[in-house]
Design a protein around this motif. Sequence first.
Motif, PDB file in Angstrom:
ATOM      1  N   ARG A 247       0.827  -1.210   0.000  1.00 28.67           N
ATOM      2  CA  ARG A 247       0.000   0.000   0.000  1.00 28.67           C
ATOM      3  C   ARG A 247       0.858   1.255   0.000  1.00 28.67           C
ATOM      4  O   ARG A 247       0.541   2.233  -0.674  1.00 28.67           O
ATOM      5  N   LEU A 248       1.939   1.233   0.755  1.00 29.72           N
ATOM      6  CA  LEU A 248       2.822   2.393   0.760  1.00 29.72           C
ATOM      7  C   LEU A 248       3.483   2.564  -0.604  1.00 29.72           C
ATOM      8  O   LEU A 248       3.608   3.687  -1.105  1.00 29.72           O
ATOM      9  N   ASP A 249       3.895   1.456  -1.217  1.00 31.14           N
ATOM     10  CA  ASP A 249       4.527   1.536  -2.536  1.00 31.14           C
ATOM     11  C   ASP A 249       3.551   2.102  -3.564  1.00 31.14           C
ATOM     12  O   ASP A 249       3.934   2.929  -4.398  1.00 31.14           O
ATOM     13  N   SER A 250       2.300   1.685  -3.502  1.00 25.07           N
ATOM     14  CA  SER A 250       1.297   2.206  -4.421  1.00 25.07           C
ATOM     15  C   SER A 250       1.108   3.704  -4.220  1.00 25.07           C
ATOM     16  O   SER A 250       0.989   4.471  -5.190  1.00 25.07           O
ATOM     17  N   PHE A 251       1.108   4.130  -2.956  1.00 21.57           N
ATOM     18  CA  PHE A 251       0.977   5.551  -2.647  1.00 21.57           C
ATOM     19  C   PHE A 251       2.186   6.335  -3.162  1.00 21.57           C
ATOM     20  O   PHE A 251       2.037   7.375  -3.820  1.00 21.57           O
TER      21      PHE A 251
ATOM     22  N   GLU B 244      12.050  -0.734  -8.157  1.00 24.96           N
ATOM     23  CA  GLU B 244      12.710  -1.515  -7.122  1.00 24.96           C
ATOM     24  C   GLU B 244      13.325  -0.620  -6.055  1.00 24.96           C
ATOM     25  O   GLU B 244      13.294  -0.937  -4.868  1.00 24.96           O
ATOM     26  N   GLN B 245      13.868   0.504  -6.462  1.00 30.45           N
ATOM     27  CA  GLN B 245      14.424   1.456  -5.497  1.00 30.45           C
ATOM     28  C   GLN B 245      13.323   2.022  -4.609  1.00 30.45           C
ATOM     29  O   GLN B 245      13.478   2.148  -3.389  1.00 30.45           O
ATOM     30  N   ARG B 246      12.190   2.329  -5.223  1.00 30.77           N
ATOM     31  CA  ARG B 246      11.058   2.863  -4.459  1.00 30.77           C
ATOM     32  C   ARG B 246      10.529   1.837  -3.466  1.00 30.77           C
ATOM     33  O   ARG B 246      10.240   2.158  -2.311  1.00 30.77           O
TER      34      ARG B 246
ATOM     35  N   ARG C 137      10.114  -0.605   2.100  1.00 31.68           N
ATOM     36  CA  ARG C 137      10.412  -1.715   3.016  1.00 31.68           C
ATOM     37  C   ARG C 137      11.291  -1.238   4.165  1.00 31.68           C
ATOM     38  O   ARG C 137      11.082  -1.617   5.321  1.00 31.68           O
ATOM     39  N   ASP C 138      12.290  -0.409   3.845  1.00 32.93           N
ATOM     40  CA  ASP C 138      13.173   0.113   4.887  1.00 32.93           C
ATOM     41  C   ASP C 138      12.391   0.951   5.899  1.00 32.93           C
ATOM     42  O   ASP C 138      12.688   0.941   7.101  1.00 32.93           O
TER      43      ASP C 138
ATOM     44  N   ALA D 202      14.874  12.103   3.615  1.00 28.73           N
ATOM     45  CA  ALA D 202      16.278  12.381   3.334  1.00 28.73           C
ATOM     46  C   ALA D 202      16.761  11.577   2.129  1.00 28.73           C
ATOM     47  O   ALA D 202      17.495  12.098   1.277  1.00 28.73           O
ATOM     48  N   GLU D 203      16.339  10.329   2.038  1.00 23.38           N
ATOM     49  CA  GLU D 203      16.766   9.502   0.914  1.00 23.38           C
ATOM     50  C   GLU D 203      16.172  10.010  -0.392  1.00 23.38           C
ATOM     51  O   GLU D 203      16.845  10.040  -1.423  1.00 23.38           O
ATOM     52  N   LEU D 204      14.927  10.428  -0.364  1.00 21.70           N
ATOM     53  CA  LEU D 204      14.304  10.969  -1.569  1.00 21.70           C
ATOM     54  C   LEU D 204      14.967  12.279  -1.983  1.00 21.70           C
ATOM     55  O   LEU D 204      15.144  12.550  -3.170  1.00 21.70           O
TER      56      LEU D 204
END
Length: 207
Positions: A130-134, A147-149, A154-155, A193-195
């Motif tokens: 759900r977070l990945d879809s968002f 895959e990076q997203r 996951r992290d 920060a990563e984004l």
Amino acid sequence: MARKRAAIVAAAEQAFVRDGYAGSGMESIAREAGVSIMTLYRHARTKDDLFAAVIESACHPVDMEESAKIEDAMKKPLADILLFIGVMFQERIRGPKTTNLLRVVMTEMRRFPHLGELAYNGLINAHVERLDSFLSARAETSGMLAEQRRRIGRDFFDRLVSLDDYRVLLGLPPALAQDIRRRAELAAREVVAELERDLPAPHLREP
């Protein structure tokens, strides 16, 4: 149909927690829910489907108050949205319903090892998906490899899991609200920060 499904899921949850996975039968659950066995099978073809529905209900409850909170949170900057998700995830994953279901899984794992994967998919993977879809629909991740997203998502959840989860499972006092929020703030800050490192975006704001 919605009321019948809610009654079925509630009856199934009570049965699984009270009688375990092995001791719960579809017919007895139907009786407790006040529906026919055919109605039950229209909502869940197998006991595994029913168990998955119970986990879904525990981790992703849907009601008007909850929907209003989520809708309001989604209007905020990404860092605030992640903070909201992080707090909500911790509260749900350590809530009494989820904890009771995890104890059922641990008790029944020797005879029904597939329950572990079933529970993990419902408790963890569903949140990750759900977070990945968002995130996939956000401008902040535009141009980012899928895959990076997904790894970033996951992290994020990985940072929210802690020793407090074991305390809850063992019946010890849960984490304090300020500890839950602090952990969510740190996890949200890491994502932002990563984004920002990969795709600079001045409109991102830390919580």
